[in-house]
Design a protein around this motif. Structure first.
Motif, PDB file in Angstrom:
ATOM      1  N   TRP A  80      33.443  35.303  43.593  1.00  6.67           N
ATOM      2  CA  TRP A  80      34.334  35.550  42.463  1.00  6.67           C
ATOM      3  C   TRP A  80      34.608  34.278  41.680  1.00  6.67           C
ATOM      4  O   TRP A  80      34.749  34.318  40.448  1.00  6.67           O
ATOM      5  CB  TRP A  80      35.644  36.187  42.937  1.00  6.67           C
ATOM      6  CG  TRP A  80      35.492  37.631  43.289  1.00  6.67           C
ATOM      7  CD1 TRP A  80      35.665  38.211  44.510  1.00  6.67           C
ATOM      8  CD2 TRP A  80      35.116  38.704  42.399  1.00  6.67           C
ATOM      9  NE1 TRP A  80      35.418  39.564  44.445  1.00  6.67           N
ATOM     10  CE2 TRP A  80      35.088  39.893  43.167  1.00  6.67           C
ATOM     11  CE3 TRP A  80      34.806  38.764  41.045  1.00  6.67           C
ATOM     12  CZ2 TRP A  80      34.761  41.128  42.615  1.00  6.67           C
ATOM     13  CZ3 TRP A  80      34.468  39.992  40.495  1.00  6.67           C
ATOM     14  CH2 TRP A  80      34.449  41.163  41.276  1.00  6.67           C
ATOM     15  N   ARG A  81      34.677  33.132  42.363  1.00 10.85           N
ATOM     16  CA  ARG A  81      34.861  31.878  41.642  1.00 10.85           C
ATOM     17  C   ARG A  81      33.688  31.609  40.710  1.00 10.85           C
ATOM     18  O   ARG A  81      33.857  31.137  39.583  1.00 10.85           O
ATOM     19  CB  ARG A  81      35.036  30.712  42.623  1.00 10.85           C
ATOM     20  CG  ARG A  81      36.409  30.658  43.286  1.00 10.85           C
ATOM     21  CD  ARG A  81      36.653  29.310  43.940  1.00 10.85           C
ATOM     22  NE  ARG A  81      35.735  29.051  45.033  1.00 10.85           N
ATOM     23  CZ  ARG A  81      35.953  29.412  46.290  1.00 10.85           C
ATOM     24  NH1 ARG A  81      37.079  30.055  46.616  1.00 10.85           N
ATOM     25  NH2 ARG A  81      35.086  29.124  47.232  1.00 10.85           N
ATOM     26  N   ASN A  84      33.454  34.834  37.925  1.00  9.63           N
ATOM     27  CA  ASN A  84      34.533  34.860  36.931  1.00  9.63           C
ATOM     28  C   ASN A  84      34.484  33.684  35.966  1.00  9.63           C
ATOM     29  O   ASN A  84      35.187  33.685  34.949  1.00  9.63           O
ATOM     30  CB  ASN A  84      35.894  34.895  37.623  1.00  9.63           C
ATOM     31  CG  ASN A  84      36.188  36.249  38.247  1.00  9.63           C
ATOM     32  OD1 ASN A  84      35.598  37.250  37.878  1.00  9.63           O
ATOM     33  ND2 ASN A  84      37.097  36.268  39.208  1.00  9.63           N
ATOM     34  N   ASN A  85      33.688  32.674  36.286  1.00 11.66           N
ATOM     35  CA  ASN A  85      33.567  31.529  35.388  1.00 11.66           C
ATOM     36  C   ASN A  85      32.313  31.595  34.518  1.00 11.66           C
ATOM     37  O   ASN A  85      32.006  30.646  33.805  1.00 11.66           O
ATOM     38  CB  ASN A  85      33.569  30.223  36.193  1.00 11.66           C
ATOM     39  CG  ASN A  85      34.973  29.800  36.585  1.00 11.66           C
ATOM     40  OD1 ASN A  85      35.739  29.328  35.759  1.00 11.66           O
ATOM     41  ND2 ASN A  85      35.318  30.002  37.852  1.00 11.66           N
ATOM     42  N   MET A 139      28.285  44.204  36.922  1.00 15.47           N
ATOM     43  CA  MET A 139      29.202  43.821  37.988  1.00 15.47           C
ATOM     44  C   MET A 139      29.033  44.726  39.210  1.00 15.47           C
ATOM     45  O   MET A 139      28.947  44.246  40.342  1.00 15.47           O
ATOM     46  CB  MET A 139      30.660  43.886  37.500  1.00 15.47           C
ATOM     47  CG  MET A 139      31.655  43.454  38.563  1.00 15.47           C
ATOM     48  SD  MET A 139      33.382  43.518  37.992  1.00 15.47           S
ATOM     49  CE  MET A 139      33.610  45.308  37.859  1.00 15.47           C
TER      50      MET A 139
END
Length: 224
Positions: A80-81, A84-85, A139
């Motif tokens: 997710w890090r 999401n970036n 996703m």
């Protein structure tokens, strides 16, 4: 030396409540310990996210030399890090591609793990893609791939690619095998993950792509 007698500890020290600062310190220590043990949810293997856009490649360079490694992860939190970036596919420039593959496997037809396999292709017309379908489908595809929910063997799904084009966008699910029975079952699970039961997913083999040099304009082996 003998241990002190049980009643040797002053009663005032034994019965005195912890100060506020002591309580806060203990609580923070407990919270930190809990955070350390609960915030890393390992995946079954390590994955890498790549980006490329042939339009920006210097003249004369090989396609794979234009691949940009965006990050690798082997836990849900690290995924997710990374994810999401990154810009969602809908915000990428024309001809851009995201690739997410198992660590050690390049998103190329010629990679030893890929050469005997193929891919299912999900094509969306631009007017549909722009409603958010492409971003959402990408996703859910990535989550199903890294969560290994489409593959009973656990090693057949090697990666996925989203490609942004002028009139339509595509998501491809790459599979190590080209066996119809194995791939068909994976394709059906992918459709379920995306909730696209009325859409036909077309399967193509990588050897055809390697021969023609084309990513999508190749013979369709079967559909699900």
């Amino acid at each position: 030396m003998a241990d002190p007698a049980p009643d040797s500890t002053p009663a005032s020290a034994a019965s005195a409540p912890a100060t506020s600062s002591q309580s806060d310190t203990a609580a923070n220590a407990a919270a930190s310990a809990d955070l350390t043990t609960t915030t890393r949810t390992p995946l079954h293997c390590r994955w890498t996210l790549w980006y490329d856009n042939p339009r920006f490649a210097p003249a004369g360079t090989l396609w794979k030399d234009n691949l940009k490694r965006c990050g690798s992860f082997d836990s849900v939190e690290a995924f997710w890090r990374c994810f999401n970036n990154m810009k969602p596919p809908s915000q990428l420039s024309l001809n851009s591609n995201y690739h997410i593959f198992r660590e050690g496997i390049l998103p190329t037809w010629e990679d030893p793990t890929n050469i005997d396999g193929g891919k299912f292709v999900y094509t969306m017309q631009k007017k549909i893609s722009k409603t958010g379908v492409c971003d959402e489908s990408w996703m859910f595809t990535v989550l199903a791939a890294i969560g290994e929910t489409m593959d009973l063997d656990g090693d057949q799904v090697v990666g996925a690619v989203v490609s942004i084009r002028k009139s339509q966008d595509r998501i491809a699910l790459w599979i190590k095998s080209s066996d119809k029975h194995i791939c068909r079952n994976i394709g059906l699970r992918w459709k379920k993950a995306l909730d696209i039961h009325k859409v036909n997913l077309k399967f193509q083999v990588h050897r055809d792509a390697a021969t023609t040099g084309r990513s999508f304009r190749n013979e369709i082996q079967f559909s699900v």
